[in-house]
Design a protein around this motif. Structure first.
Motif, mmCIF file in Angstrom:
data_model
loop_
_atom_site.group_PDB
_atom_site.id
_atom_site.type_symbol
_atom_site.label_atom_id
_atom_site.label_comp_id
_atom_site.label_asym_id
_atom_site.label_seq_id
_atom_site.Cartn_x
_atom_site.Cartn_y
_atom_site.Cartn_z
ATOM 1 N N ILE A 191 3.223 41.514 -16.535
ATOM 2 C CA ILE A 191 3.088 40.972 -15.186
ATOM 3 C C ILE A 191 3.179 39.451 -15.209
ATOM 4 O O ILE A 191 3.854 38.835 -14.382
ATOM 5 N N LEU A 192 2.505 38.830 -16.166
ATOM 6 C CA LEU A 192 2.521 37.371 -16.263
ATOM 7 C C LEU A 192 3.921 36.842 -16.570
ATOM 8 O O LEU A 192 4.345 35.825 -16.022
ATOM 9 N N LEU A 193 4.636 37.515 -17.443
ATOM 10 C CA LEU A 193 5.998 37.091 -17.771
ATOM 11 C C LEU A 193 6.909 37.189 -16.549
ATOM 12 O O LEU A 193 7.701 36.277 -16.272
ATOM 13 N N ALA A 194 6.791 38.295 -15.820
ATOM 14 C CA ALA A 194 7.603 38.468 -14.610
ATOM 15 C C ALA A 194 7.254 37.410 -13.572
ATOM 16 O O ALA A 194 8.137 36.814 -12.937
ATOM 17 N N ALA A 195 5.962 37.164 -13.389
ATOM 18 C CA ALA A 195 5.512 36.187 -12.397
ATOM 19 C C ALA A 195 5.953 34.779 -12.772
ATOM 20 O O ALA A 195 6.379 34.001 -11.899
ATOM 21 N N GLU A 196 5.879 34.442 -14.038
ATOM 22 C CA GLU A 196 6.286 33.101 -14.466
ATOM 23 C C GLU A 196 7.761 32.848 -14.161
ATOM 24 O O GLU A 196 8.133 31.769 -13.682
ATOM 25 N N GLU A 197 8.591 33.833 -14.409
ATOM 26 C CA GLU A 197 10.018 33.689 -14.103
ATOM 27 C C GLU A 197 10.244 33.518 -12.606
ATOM 28 O O GLU A 197 11.060 32.684 -12.176
ATOM 29 N N LEU A 198 9.523 34.286 -11.806
ATOM 30 C CA LEU A 198 9.667 34.193 -10.357
ATOM 31 C C LEU A 198 9.157 32.855 -9.823
ATOM 32 O O LEU A 198 9.790 32.238 -8.960
ATOM 33 N N PHE A 199 7.999 32.419 -10.317
ATOM 34 C CA PHE A 199 7.444 31.139 -9.875
ATOM 35 C C PHE A 199 8.408 30.002 -10.211
ATOM 36 O O PHE A 199 8.601 29.073 -9.416
ATOM 37 N N ALA A 200 9.007 30.070 -11.408
ATOM 38 C CA ALA A 200 9.941 29.025 -11.828
ATOM 39 C C ALA A 200 11.209 29.044 -10.975
ATOM 40 O O ALA A 200 11.776 27.992 -10.671
ATOM 41 N N GLU A 201 11.643 30.237 -10.571
ATOM 42 C CA GLU A 201 12.878 30.381 -9.813
ATOM 43 C C GLU A 201 12.677 30.137 -8.321
ATOM 44 O O GLU A 201 13.449 29.394 -7.689
ATOM 45 N N LYS A 202 11.647 30.737 -7.737
ATOM 46 C CA LYS A 202 11.461 30.712 -6.283
ATOM 47 C C LYS A 202 10.361 29.766 -5.821
ATOM 48 O O LYS A 202 10.302 29.390 -4.655
ATOM 49 N N GLY A 203 9.449 29.423 -6.745
ATOM 50 C CA GLY A 203 8.280 28.649 -6.362
ATOM 51 C C GLY A 203 7.101 29.578 -6.114
ATOM 52 O O GLY A 203 7.285 30.750 -5.760
ATOM 53 N N PHE A 204 5.895 29.046 -6.274
ATOM 54 C CA PHE A 204 4.684 29.860 -6.117
ATOM 55 C C PHE A 204 4.545 30.387 -4.694
ATOM 56 O O PHE A 204 4.293 31.572 -4.468
ATOM 57 N N ALA A 205 4.712 29.526 -3.708
ATOM 58 C CA ALA A 205 4.482 29.906 -2.315
ATOM 59 C C ALA A 205 5.443 30.990 -1.850
ATOM 60 O O ALA A 205 5.054 31.881 -1.077
ATOM 61 N N ALA A 206 6.693 30.938 -2.295
ATOM 62 C CA ALA A 206 7.709 31.886 -1.827
ATOM 63 C C ALA A 206 7.666 33.224 -2.564
ATOM 64 O O ALA A 206 8.322 34.181 -2.157
#
Length: 223
Positions: A18-33
């Motif tokens: 979950i953390l790995l998936a979230a880190e990639e998403l946060f880096a790509e889309k930003g935390f808020a989005a």
């Protein structure tokens, strides 16, 4: 492996995914989005499973930042191994921060942006307490290095160590990010590479506390 241990192992594996998936998403889309639905889909879990492992998106974010702090600490420790004198350690430290950014720009930026809260700040979540503690461990490593410089007679004895560490970190970390994001502008307007600019910045910051510099040390690099 007993049932409890097996359950904990499976839970740890779920959390890591979950953390790995979230880190990639946060880096790509930003935390808020990024939503919990996004994280669940990317990690290939149900949203219910994600919530079982982490109560909120903020908890996931803080766990990622904690990982960044821990990696940064180990990165700094490895860079200082085998370096005997203060100047060598200082240069190794500068280099380690730059290479850490290149390897993990999202984690580096997350560490810079993280709002550290003292342990006495009300109902502080456990993960934030852990982040605070690792941050203080990093500060302790840097404090030992500066005290060794004072003892060795190369750092001004009146240096206010804690303030110096904060000034050094806030100045260089911000400049590392800017130098990499605006490398073309720096090259075109200053005639220096981002690496040359960062070398010069390290030299300027060193002059805040150093009584003398290494013989033959370059004040800037323009290649």
């Amino acid at each position: 492996m007993d049932r409890t241990t097996r359950k904990e192992t499976i839970s740890s594996l779920h959390q890591e995914n979950i953390l790995l998936a979230a880190e990639e998403l946060f880096a790509e889309k930003g935390f808020a989005a990024t939503t919990m639905d996004d994280i669940a889909k990317s990690a290939e879990y149900s949203k219910r499973t994600v919530y079982i492992q982490f109560p909120s998106k903020e908890e996931i974010h803080d766990r990622i930042i904690l990982k960044g702090f821990m990696q940064l600490k180990e990165h700094i420790l490895r860079s200082l191994e085998g370096e005997a004198d203060f100047f060598s350690k200082y240069r190794a430290l500068c280099g380690s921060l730059i290479t850490f950014y290149v390897a993990s720009p999202y984690l580096f930026a997350g560490i810079v942006d993280f709002q550290t809260q003292p342990l006495g700040s009300g109902d502080l979540p456990q993960v934030k307490r852990e982040i605070f503690n690792v941050g203080e461990e990093i500060n302790a490593i840097l404090e030992v290095m500066i005290r060794q410089g004072i003892t060795g007679g190369v750092v001004n004895p009146d240096t206010r160590i804690k303030e110096t560490i904060l000034i050094y970190w806030s100045s260089l970390s911000s400049l590392i990010i800017v130098a990499h994001r605006k490398s073309s502008y720096i090259s075109e307007t200053m005639g220096v590479t981002k690496h040359g600019l960062l070398e010069y910045a390290c030299t300027l910051l060193l002059r805040m506390i150093a009584k003398e510099e290494q013989d033959g040390e370059e004040t800037a690099s323009r290649h």
